[in-house]
Design a protein around this motif. Structure first.
Motif, PDB file in Angstrom:
ATOM      1  N   LEU A  52      94.292   6.589  77.799  1.00  0.00           N
ATOM      2  CA  LEU A  52      94.177   7.513  77.088  1.00  0.00           C
ATOM      3  C   LEU A  52      94.704   6.675  75.536  1.00  0.00           C
ATOM      4  O   LEU A  52      94.340   7.734  74.342  1.00  0.00           O
ATOM      5  N   LYS A  53      95.987   5.981  75.561  1.00  0.00           N
ATOM      6  CA  LYS A  53      96.550   5.786  74.538  1.00  0.00           C
ATOM      7  C   LYS A  53      95.946   4.981  73.375  1.00  0.00           C
ATOM      8  O   LYS A  53      96.404   5.827  71.907  1.00  0.00           O
ATOM      9  N   ASP A  56      93.411   7.832  72.011  1.00  0.00           N
ATOM     10  CA  ASP A  56      94.260   8.727  70.772  1.00  0.00           C
ATOM     11  C   ASP A  56      94.581   8.543  70.194  1.00  0.00           C
ATOM     12  O   ASP A  56      95.064   9.224  69.174  1.00  0.00           O
ATOM     13  N   SER A  57      94.515   7.024  69.652  1.00  0.00           N
ATOM     14  CA  SER A  57      95.554   6.452  67.852  1.00  0.00           C
ATOM     15  C   SER A  57      93.900   6.492  66.868  1.00  0.00           C
ATOM     16  O   SER A  57      93.506   6.410  67.731  1.00  0.00           O
TER      17      SER A  57
END
Length: 65
Positions: A52-53, A56-57
């Motif tokens: 997810l990180k 989402d970046s």
């Protein structure tokens, strides 16, 4: 005088070594099924967080369909 001090040191070291030999080593604990599930779920959560990180970046290369 020095020999007397060395003698005491040798006796002290011998007694410490004997006491260490008398201690029983710990038994390795087997993992239960619930422990295995918990370990797997922790690894899964960590992987999801990392994914997810990255997603989402702003630099991630994703395609809008």
């Amino acid at each position: 005088m020095v020999m007397l001090g060395l003698g005491r040191l040798v006796v002290t070291l011998k007694s410490k070594i004997r006491s260490l030999k008398l201690k029983k080593p710990y038994d390795k604990m087997e993992k239960s099924d619930s422990m295995r599930v918990e370990i797997r779920s922790r690894k899964t959560r960590k992987l999801i967080e990392e994914t997810l990180k990255i997603a989402d970046s702003p630099k991630s290369k994703t395609f809008n369909l």
